[in-house]
Design a protein around this motif. Sequence first.
Motif, mmCIF file in Angstrom:
data_model
loop_
_atom_site.group_PDB
_atom_site.id
_atom_site.type_symbol
_atom_site.label_atom_id
_atom_site.label_comp_id
_atom_site.label_asym_id
_atom_site.label_seq_id
_atom_site.Cartn_x
_atom_site.Cartn_y
_atom_site.Cartn_z
ATOM 1 N N ARG A 45 -70.784 -25.006 -68.911
ATOM 2 C CA ARG A 45 -69.821 -24.246 -68.234
ATOM 3 C C ARG A 45 -69.068 -25.005 -67.403
ATOM 4 O O ARG A 45 -67.934 -24.781 -67.646
ATOM 5 C CB ARG A 45 -70.738 -23.131 -67.514
ATOM 6 C CG ARG A 45 -69.866 -22.130 -67.064
ATOM 7 C CD ARG A 45 -70.494 -20.987 -66.066
ATOM 8 N NE ARG A 45 -72.064 -21.006 -66.553
ATOM 9 C CZ ARG A 45 -72.939 -20.542 -65.572
ATOM 10 N NH1 ARG A 45 -72.593 -20.184 -64.446
ATOM 11 N NH2 ARG A 45 -74.280 -20.535 -66.164
ATOM 12 N N TRP A 48 -61.286 -18.498 -68.310
ATOM 13 C CA TRP A 48 -62.621 -18.713 -67.505
ATOM 14 C C TRP A 48 -63.685 -17.625 -67.634
ATOM 15 O O TRP A 48 -64.945 -17.846 -67.544
ATOM 16 C CB TRP A 48 -62.572 -19.162 -66.127
ATOM 17 C CG TRP A 48 -62.126 -20.475 -65.682
ATOM 18 C CD1 TRP A 48 -61.643 -21.540 -66.803
ATOM 19 C CD2 TRP A 48 -62.273 -21.169 -64.546
ATOM 20 N NE1 TRP A 48 -61.589 -22.569 -66.028
ATOM 21 C CE2 TRP A 48 -61.794 -22.348 -64.759
ATOM 22 C CE3 TRP A 48 -62.521 -20.641 -63.245
ATOM 23 C CZ2 TRP A 48 -61.618 -23.418 -63.799
ATOM 24 C CZ3 TRP A 48 -62.424 -21.676 -62.055
ATOM 25 C CH2 TRP A 48 -61.992 -23.009 -62.309
ATOM 26 N N ASP A 97 -68.167 -17.601 -68.095
ATOM 27 C CA ASP A 97 -69.194 -17.340 -67.220
ATOM 28 C C ASP A 97 -70.247 -17.103 -67.794
ATOM 29 O O ASP A 97 -71.282 -16.984 -67.152
ATOM 30 C CB ASP A 97 -68.521 -16.557 -66.195
ATOM 31 C CG ASP A 97 -67.624 -17.224 -65.176
ATOM 32 O OD1 ASP A 97 -67.620 -18.432 -64.987
ATOM 33 O OD2 ASP A 97 -66.868 -16.438 -64.646
ATOM 34 N N THR A 128 -55.967 -19.723 -66.354
ATOM 35 C CA THR A 128 -57.217 -20.200 -65.841
ATOM 36 C C THR A 128 -58.216 -19.183 -66.001
ATOM 37 O O THR A 128 -59.080 -19.296 -66.505
ATOM 38 C CB THR A 128 -57.108 -21.252 -64.527
ATOM 39 O OG1 THR A 128 -56.240 -22.273 -64.995
ATOM 40 C CG2 THR A 128 -58.460 -21.899 -64.375
ATOM 41 N N LYS A 156 -65.016 -25.153 -68.420
ATOM 42 C CA LYS A 156 -63.898 -24.787 -67.454
ATOM 43 C C LYS A 156 -62.842 -25.834 -66.998
ATOM 44 O O LYS A 156 -61.651 -25.424 -66.833
ATOM 45 C CB LYS A 156 -64.620 -24.207 -66.085
ATOM 46 C CG LYS A 156 -65.345 -22.973 -66.201
ATOM 47 C CD LYS A 156 -65.854 -22.277 -64.880
ATOM 48 C CE LYS A 156 -66.378 -21.045 -65.014
ATOM 49 N NZ LYS A 156 -66.898 -20.269 -63.796
#
Length: 138
Positions: A97, A85, A89, A81, A101
């Motif tokens: 976003r 991720w 960002d 993750t 995510k």
Amino acid sequence: MAKYIIEENKTTKYEKNYKFPLINIIPAVIWAIPIHQKLSPMIGKGGAYGVAIAFVILYMILSFIHIVALAPAVGGVIILTALFWAPVDHLGSLAVRIILKGLILLIAIMIELGVFANATLPWLQEKTNKPRIRRVEE
């Protein structure tokens, strides 16, 4: 006099996949980096590399053992993750976003759930797949 008949279950046995859990080599190597950094000043570079390599091997072995595979699975979800991720960002839109995510987290959970199920299903099937015994009266 009663007669007993033993009926075997006709379910097929789950065959463990030995390639799929190798996806955990990525989290294992990433988790080994801070271990190497912490131990390097204490035991030297060679010893720290040895401990890091032993950690990666142990992490991979634990990915194949039933029930214990939960620990590397949780660690894998955390690392996968965080790894994916980071590029998200840099997106400008907050809504996009958050959605991306969430998808990344869901995919990481599904991958590690598959690794955990792959390790645990043969054991569970062995525990629950007992023959059925019937009593027939004559």
